[in-house]
Design an enzyme around this catalytic site. Structure first.
Site, PDB file in Angstrom:
ATOM      1  N   HIS A 133      -8.968   5.125  30.035  1.00  0.00           N
ATOM      2  CA  HIS A 133      -9.770   5.107  29.873  1.00  0.00           C
ATOM      3  C   HIS A 133     -10.869   3.803  29.988  1.00  0.00           C
ATOM      4  CE1 HIS A 133     -14.095   5.964  27.377  1.00  0.00           C
ATOM      5  NE2 HIS A 133     -13.804   7.068  27.594  1.00  0.00           N
ATOM      6  N   ASP A 192     -17.590  13.989  29.273  1.00  0.00           N
ATOM      7  CA  ASP A 192     -17.495  12.007  28.786  1.00  0.00           C
ATOM      8  C   ASP A 192     -18.704  12.185  27.302  1.00  0.00           C
ATOM      9  OD1 ASP A 192     -17.096   9.338  28.109  1.00  0.00           O
ATOM     10  OD2 ASP A 192     -18.205   8.619  29.901  1.00  0.00           O
TER      11      ASP A 192
END
Ligand code: NAG
Ligand code: NAG
Ligand code: NAG
Length: 356
Positions: free
Chosen positions: A190, A313
């Site tokens: 990430h 997300d």
């Protein structure tokens, strides 16, 4: 006797590992979904919220699990969500001792927070990546004792030396990748905001490009490509890495990348195959925060639908945006029902081993 014990051990392990989750057979599974553990609540800075929200609302959404987050999952047909510590999490802690202690606490807090609703929530471990051996130990603990499904690292580890950051593509990290492959769990890569030294040099001239429009993909794609060029996947052929935001743009640029890297073989590059090959064997991508349907169609051609998984997300992106994308996929892409089911849940069940 030996045979008896080993058969028993296999049976026993699989019984322990059996996971009960809210498997409706049709709902989605999402797993690039951020949460702020209490231990880090005072350190999370002001972040850019989705259009129409305030940064205070975003901060509240990051702290919440059982209220608006769960309500949003119910309203949008999300069966199961895997939570991870919001960026930069431990990768932003320069001191190795503080980082290791904070990772352990954040993981314990996550396990305790979701303990009463593991039907709907799972966890990815936060790891201090200063020391690969310690990182591996914490991953093993969280998988074996807390039932976590893998780890999520927020790009590189900053260190207490402001001129040094750690990438996990060097031989120093092999002991970590060994344990990851032994445990057979995925590691999600990430993005994070850069340390000020890098960020000011690169983005000082146009600070609008900090964060998710440009900075994140530019920095994280370099890290992920480093895993390939430095031979990590050749040394660990079963390693599984997940990259969000439609692969941080890498599969969009295979022609040039492959072509240019072929010129590096004479310079001793250890990578054994074409960079694009690892996206069919080791790397998965998710749709998190990147719901471009033309891009999805293009990437299906580049890496295959079985390497592409749905995620949102949240709370940086609303679950509704994801739902809109999923519910219109048949029209926007021409994908059939079976393919859509694979994208929104089937591939995740396999990758996260939710059926074991
Ligand atoms: C299972 O998930 C669906 C959303 O897909 C939700 O509506 C339902 O309430 C959930 N069931 C339980 C028992 O949590
Ligand atoms: C789990 O605990 C939290 C915090 O006490 C609570 O808000 C939530 O409703 C609980 N969930 C379940 C499914 O019991
Ligand atoms: C920085 O971290 C290293 C270990 O990675 C440690 O040996 C050193 O003492 C630390 N230095 C400072 C100034 O904290």
């Amino acid at each position: 006797m030996l045979a008896y014990f080993s058969v028993f051990a296999i049976f026993h392990t699989s019984v322990l590992a059996a996971r009960i989750w809210n498997n409706t057979g049709v709902g989605t599974i999402i797993f690039e979904e951020a949460w702020t553990p209490p231990v880090l609540a005072s350190t999370v800075g002001k972040q850019t919220p989705p259009v129409g929200q305030t940064s205070e609302q975003l901060a509240e959404n990051l702290l919440d699990v059982h209220n608006q987050r769960l309500a949003g999952m119910d309203a949008n047909g999300v069966d199961f969500m895997v939570l991870s510590c919001t960026s930069p999490c431990i990768q932003g802690i320069s001191d190795p001792v503080v980082a290791a202690a904070t990772a352990k606490q954040a993981n314990d807090e996550l396990a305790a927070t979701i303990a009463n609703n593991t039907l709907r929530f799972g966890g990815f471990a936060a790891l201090a990546m200063h020391d690969p051996v310690e990182a591996a130990k914490e991953l093993k603990r969280t998988v074996e004792e807390l039932g976590f499904l893998g780890a999520l690292v927020n790009d590189y580890q900053q260190t207490n030396d402001s001129s040094m950051i750690k990438f996990y593509d060097t031989a120093e990290f092999d002991p970590f990748w060994q344990v990851v492959t032994d445990l057979d769990v995925p590691v999600y890569f990430h993005p994070r905001s850069n340390i000020p030294l890098l960020s000011n040099l690169e983005f000082g001239h146009s600070s609008f490009l900090r964060g998710s429009s440009q900075e994140f993909a530019a920095t994280l794609s370099t890290h992920v490509m480093g895993l390939s060029t430095n031979g990590v996947f050749d040394r660990f052929p079963t390693l599984k890495i997940i990259v969000g935001h439609m692969g941080e743009r890498i599969p969009s640029d295979f022609s040039r990348i492959n072509d240019q890297l072929a010129r590096q073989v004479v310079n001793g590059m250890p990578m054994q195959k074409k960079l694009s090959d690892y996206w069919r064997t080791n790397i998965f991508e998710t749709t998190s925060g990147n719901f471009g349907t033309d891009l999805l169609k293009f990437h299906i051609g580049q890496i295959g639908l079985d390497r592409i998984l749905y995620s949102v997300d949240y709370p940086f992106v609303t679950i509704e945006q994801g739902t809109e994308f999923i519910n219109t996929l048949a029209e926007t892409t021409g994908l059939g029902e079976e393919d859509i089911v694979a994208l929104k849940r089937g591939a995740a069940i396999k990758l996260l081993k939710l059926d074991q």
